[in-house]
Design an enzyme around this catalytic site. Structure first.
Site, mmCIF file in Angstrom:
data_model
loop_
_atom_site.group_PDB
_atom_site.id
_atom_site.type_symbol
_atom_site.label_atom_id
_atom_site.label_comp_id
_atom_site.label_asym_id
_atom_site.label_seq_id
_atom_site.Cartn_x
_atom_site.Cartn_y
_atom_site.Cartn_z
ATOM 1 C CG LEU A 21 20.724 47.919 19.979
ATOM 2 C CD1 LEU A 21 21.655 48.945 20.615
ATOM 3 C CD2 LEU A 21 21.193 46.517 20.291
ATOM 4 C CE LYS A 71 10.028 55.746 12.047
ATOM 5 N NZ LYS A 71 10.845 56.851 12.601
#
EC number: 1.1.1.25
Length: 290
Positions: A21, A71
């Site tokens: 989102l 990451k």
């Protein structure tokens, strides 16, 4: 605002991204702020990761968010790391400073800000379900707040042990590792002041799952936190509420991370309430399309 040659580029890299989102939240927020920027979702296959830094520079991206599985893997390609990113060994924001790529990590700060917004005191003893990258960032932040004991449960005991050793070596908090099972969770949950689900169990689309049962939670007085925000009400939190426990979902942390991203990349504070409203409305539409 129409796109033109002056439109600035931002985005998210990871794989997969179909349920994210972040693009919706950031694009509506950028429009609300009246900025000529666009935020793109960029699914990057692992073999293409080394090409990303040059693409950022060539296309003059203002910056990127970084999510699973990149990451940690993106770090060797960056020019500089913030103290948090260096300590955690993970980056979730890249800022392009005239071709100099600076990595940041806002995970821990995002969680702490969410706690403050909800008026939740983490207390003295935190219990973590899962010992991955998210747990590392949150645990380090809680240690910085003065939480004196941090216990890590994971199905991979070596991963839990590595995280406990990491926290012990970098803070004054006492950290311990345990193999995730019913008996250990029940024992540790009785003395925990806050229990944090840092695992993906219960995340969309497997919304009927919980990392622990209602019986496992019985007898605990801890605040239950779930880093999952999709769904807003995870099975884990529902079980806690049935027992009268205070709970916090992952929406606040997600929105706070987004706000911190925009502060880093733009130097402006975005409308936090609006960002939360955007995400909440979208998640509610998924539950009830009508």
């Amino acid at each position: 605002m129409p796109l033109d040659i002056k439109t600035e580029l931002m985005g998210l890299i990871g794989y997969p991204l179909q349920h994210s989102l972040s693009p919706l939240m950031h694009n509506l927020t950028l429009k609300k702020m009246g900025l000529n920027c666009i935020y793109l979702a960029l699914e990057i296959e692992e073999g293409k990761l080394p090409e990303i830094p040059s693409a950022i520079r060539t296309l003059n991206f203002r910056g990127l968010n970084v999510t699973i599985p990149y990451k940690e893997k993106i770090i060797p390609f960056l020019d500089e790391l913030s103290p948090e990113a260096a300590a955690f060994g993970a980056v979730n924001v890249i800022k392009n400073k005239n071709g100099h790529l600076h990595g940041y990590n806002t995970d821990g700060r995002g969680f702490v800000e969410a706690l403050r917004e909800e008026g939740i005191d983490p207390g003295e003893r935190a219990l973590f379900i899962g010992a991955g990258g998210a747990a590392r960032s949150v645990a380090f932040a809680l240690a910085g707040l003065g939480v004196s004991r941090l216990d890590f449960l994971d199905l991979d005991f070596s991963r839990a042990r590595q995280l406990a050793e990491f926290i012990t070596s970098r803070s004054s908090s006492l950290a311990s590792a345990f193999l995730m099972n019913t008996l250990e969770f029940q024992r540790l949950s009785r003395t925990a002041s806050i229990i944090i689900n840092c695992s993906p169990v219960g995340m969309f689309p497997d919304t009927g799952k919980s990392p622990v049962s209602k019986e496992d939670l019985r007898g605990s007085r801890a605040v239950l936190c779930d880093l999952i925000y999709n769904p807003l009400q995870s099975r884990f939190l529902s079980l806690g509420q049935e027992l009268g426990l205070e709970t916090m979902n992952g929406l606040g942390m997600f929105v706070q991370q987004g706000a911190l991203t925009l502060e880093i990349l733009l130097g402006q504070k975005p409308p936090l309430d609006y960002m939360k409203e955007v995400v909440q409305n979208q998640l509610e539409k998924r539950v009830d399309p009508d």
